[in-house]
Design a protein around this motif. Structure first.
Motif, PDB file in Angstrom:
ATOM      1  N   GLN A   1       0.827  -1.198   0.000  1.00  0.00           N
ATOM      2  CA  GLN A   1       0.000   0.000   0.000  1.00  0.00           C
ATOM      3  C   GLN A   1       0.866   1.255   0.000  1.00  0.00           C
ATOM      4  OE1 GLN A   1      -3.429   0.304  -0.204  1.00  0.00           O
ATOM      5  NE2 GLN A   1      -2.949   2.490  -0.448  1.00  0.00           N
TER       6      GLN A   1
ATOM      7  N   ASP B   1       0.616   4.315  -2.642  1.00  0.00           N
ATOM      8  CA  ASP B   1       0.431   5.710  -2.230  1.00  0.00           C
ATOM      9  C   ASP B   1       1.478   6.620  -2.870  1.00  0.00           C
ATOM     10  OD1 ASP B   1      -1.714   4.940  -0.682  1.00  0.00           O
ATOM     11  OD2 ASP B   1      -0.570   4.870   1.192  1.00  0.00           O
TER      12      ASP B   1
ATOM     13  N   GLU C   1      -6.352  -7.067  -1.752  1.00  0.00           N
ATOM     14  CA  GLU C   1      -6.696  -5.717  -1.312  1.00  0.00           C
ATOM     15  C   GLU C   1      -6.068  -4.668  -2.226  1.00  0.00           C
ATOM     16  OE1 GLU C   1      -8.663  -2.880   0.838  1.00  0.00           O
ATOM     17  OE2 GLU C   1      -8.884  -5.072   0.871  1.00  0.00           O
ATOM     18  N   LEU C   2      -4.817  -4.902  -2.659  1.00  0.00           N
ATOM     19  CA  LEU C   2      -4.156  -3.947  -3.549  1.00  0.00           C
ATOM     20  C   LEU C   2      -4.852  -3.869  -4.904  1.00  0.00           C
ATOM     21  CD1 LEU C   2      -0.399  -4.688  -2.750  1.00  0.00           C
ATOM     22  CD2 LEU C   2      -1.600  -2.522  -2.363  1.00  0.00           C
TER      23      LEU C   2
ATOM     24  N   ARG D   1      -7.991  -4.372  -5.508  1.00  0.00           N
ATOM     25  CA  ARG D   1      -9.259  -3.643  -5.325  1.00  0.00           C
ATOM     26  C   ARG D   1      -9.029  -2.137  -5.186  1.00  0.00           C
ATOM     27  NH1 ARG D   1     -11.824  -7.930  -0.938  1.00  0.00           N
ATOM     28  NH2 ARG D   1     -12.539  -9.490  -2.456  1.00  0.00           N
ATOM     29  N   ARG D   2      -7.958  -1.766  -4.477  1.00  0.00           N
ATOM     30  CA  ARG D   2      -7.682  -0.342  -4.296  1.00  0.00           C
ATOM     31  C   ARG D   2      -7.107   0.294  -5.559  1.00  0.00           C
ATOM     32  NH1 ARG D   2      -5.080   0.168   1.835  1.00  0.00           N
ATOM     33  NH2 ARG D   2      -6.897  -0.701   2.938  1.00  0.00           N
ATOM     34  N   ALA D   3      -6.350  -0.478  -6.318  1.00  0.00           N
ATOM     35  CA  ALA D   3      -5.704   0.067  -7.510  1.00  0.00           C
ATOM     36  C   ALA D   3      -6.654   0.160  -8.700  1.00  0.00           C
ATOM     37  CB  ALA D   3      -4.499  -0.789  -7.887  1.00  0.00           C
TER      38      ALA D   3
ATOM     39  N   ARG E   1      -7.994   3.461  -9.886  1.00  0.00           N
ATOM     40  CA  ARG E   1      -6.968   4.445 -10.216  1.00  0.00           C
ATOM     41  C   ARG E   1      -6.186   4.087 -11.473  1.00  0.00           C
ATOM     42  NH1 ARG E   1      -5.961   7.628  -5.694  1.00  0.00           N
ATOM     43  NH2 ARG E   1      -7.691   7.401  -4.232  1.00  0.00           N
TER      44      ARG E   1
END
Length: 416
Positions: free
Chosen positions: A140, A144, A187-188, A190-192, A195
């Protein structure tokens, strides 16, 4: 030949100053002409061109995907130029210096920054100065950093989540340093996804991987992550690690690796349009380079030579790789086992081999050591001042063939 300096700390290889002939010379001819008292690195451009074409054709037939050359393996412009002639247009880079070399040479190159940990200045330089849009990450914190430097959610950002792999039986196990666990990778992803214009998953099974099934297993792990994340994936990158032959390593045919990757990809049942990438380094360039060294002393079955583990023979030191070698003069003597000492004062500058050479070898003889297009000259240091070397282009075939690789015939040099 123009030289682009890659590392300021190390003296560049001296290029051959002779007028380039219509047909490249042989290694033996260059030794006879130059009588080199320093290591002489021999590039086989035709071998590099044909090997690149062969690899691209096989990977394309198996997956329809893209081949990214791992520049860290050998960033010398002569090697890059030959690979480009062989069809390589994608480059896996690990630093701004590698990116700069590729971008200066090839304006149309696709550059992918596949080092999972980068400082902000490096990300900014790649993004702003060299138009790099693809970045690998495994945390993460790295996500960031990338988003902060590139402006949160630019329209053309590519993000590639590096997966952790289990410990492998590769010559170089790479499982300890990089890679997100299954839970972290889910998780990465899903977050990426919101973006990223391109979202990918990548892994590396280890360098000089002798088991084709390792790629199928890696793809199965990637499949579990993709299924658990539940987001669309644009690219699956199977990494590098494709092996070449050494005297005590006889890898399976390259086509068996491609078949294993094709089976692994098919089992994922990916949506149409998903790209498959790979990142070969050693497999593209090892056979395209060798080094000629001179014997400075013989002590029984030990040879003191003018290159060593602080020069281009690092892999022959602690990793104890055995390289193919030959005496550059006629000899009818039986082959016997020798070990090498490098030129520095350090007793760690030892290569135990065994290296098989004629029993009558003596001081002043030259030896050609093959399969050094990969991780050879690029690992040279300045230690003890033994950093001088010469680079020439030759027509010879590799000292040792790898199953499934193309071997260039001894023909006139191809036009640039």
């Amino acid at each position: 030949m123009a030289h682009i300096r890659f590392r300021s700390a190390v003296a560049p290889l001296r290029r051959n100053l002779f007028t380039r002939p219509a047909t490249l010379p042989t290694v033996d001819r260059m030794v006879a002409d130059l009588q080199p008292a320093e290591p002489m690195h021999c590039i086989r451009p035709q071998v590099l061109v044909s090997t690149a074409r062969r690899f691209i054709d096989l990977f394309g037939a198996a997956t329809g995907g893209d081949v990214l050359y791992a520049v860290k393996c050998n960033p010398d412009p002569a090697f890059l130029r030959a690979l480009y002639r062989g069809g390589v247009r994608h480059f896996d880079c690990a630093s701004p210096a590698e990116i700069r070399v590729v971008r200066q040479m090839f304006s149309d190159a696709h550059i992918h920054y596949m080092h999972p940990v980068k400082n902000r200045a490096a990300i900014a330089k790649a993004w702003n100065e060299f138009a790099v849009r693809d970045f690998s990450l495994d945390s993460q914190e790295e996500l960031d950093k990338i988003l902060a430097v590139t402006g949160k959610a630019p329209a053309d950002l590519g993000l590639f989540i590096r997966l952790a792999m289990p410990k492998s039986a590769a010559a170089y196990d790479l499982s300890g340093k990089f890679g997100a666990t299954l839970e972290q990778a889910v998780e990465l992803l899903r977050r990426a996804r919101p973006r990223a214009a391109r979202l990918g998953i990548c892994f590396h099974v280890g360098s000089q991987m002798m088991d084709p099934a390792a790629y199928e297993a890696g793809l199965a792990i990637a499949g579990r992550v993709i299924q658990a994340a539940g987001v669309a994936i644009d690219v699956v990158d199977v990494g590098g690690g494709f092996p070449v032959s050494y005297p005590d390593m006889d890898p399976p045919d390259l086509r068996l690796y491609m078949a294993a990757i094709a089976r692994g990809v098919q089992a994922l049942d990916l949506p149409a349009g998903t790209r498959i990438w790979c990142e070969p380094g050693r497999a593209l360039v090892a056979g395209g380079g060798s080094v000629v060294v001179q014997v400075e002393r013989r002590r029984g079955d030990e040879l003191f030579i003018n290159d060593g583990v602080y020069g281009s023979l690092s892999d022959a030191g602690v990793p104890a790789f055995r390289f193919p070698c030959r005496l550059i003069r006629r000899s009818d003597a039986d082959l016997v086992a020798f070990s090498f000492w490098g030129p520095t004062c350090d007793s760690a500058d030892r290569m135990k081999g065994p290296f098989l050479l004629p029993a009558d070898i003596q001081e002043g003889d030259w030896i050609e050591i093959g399969q050094l297009g990969a991780y050879g000259a690029t690992l040279r240091t300045e230690f003890n001042g033994f950093d001088q070397a010469r680079l020439v282009e030759v027509v010879d075939s590799p000292l040792l063939a790898t199953p499934g690789h193309a071997i260039a015939p001894q023909l006139p040099e191809m036009a640039a």
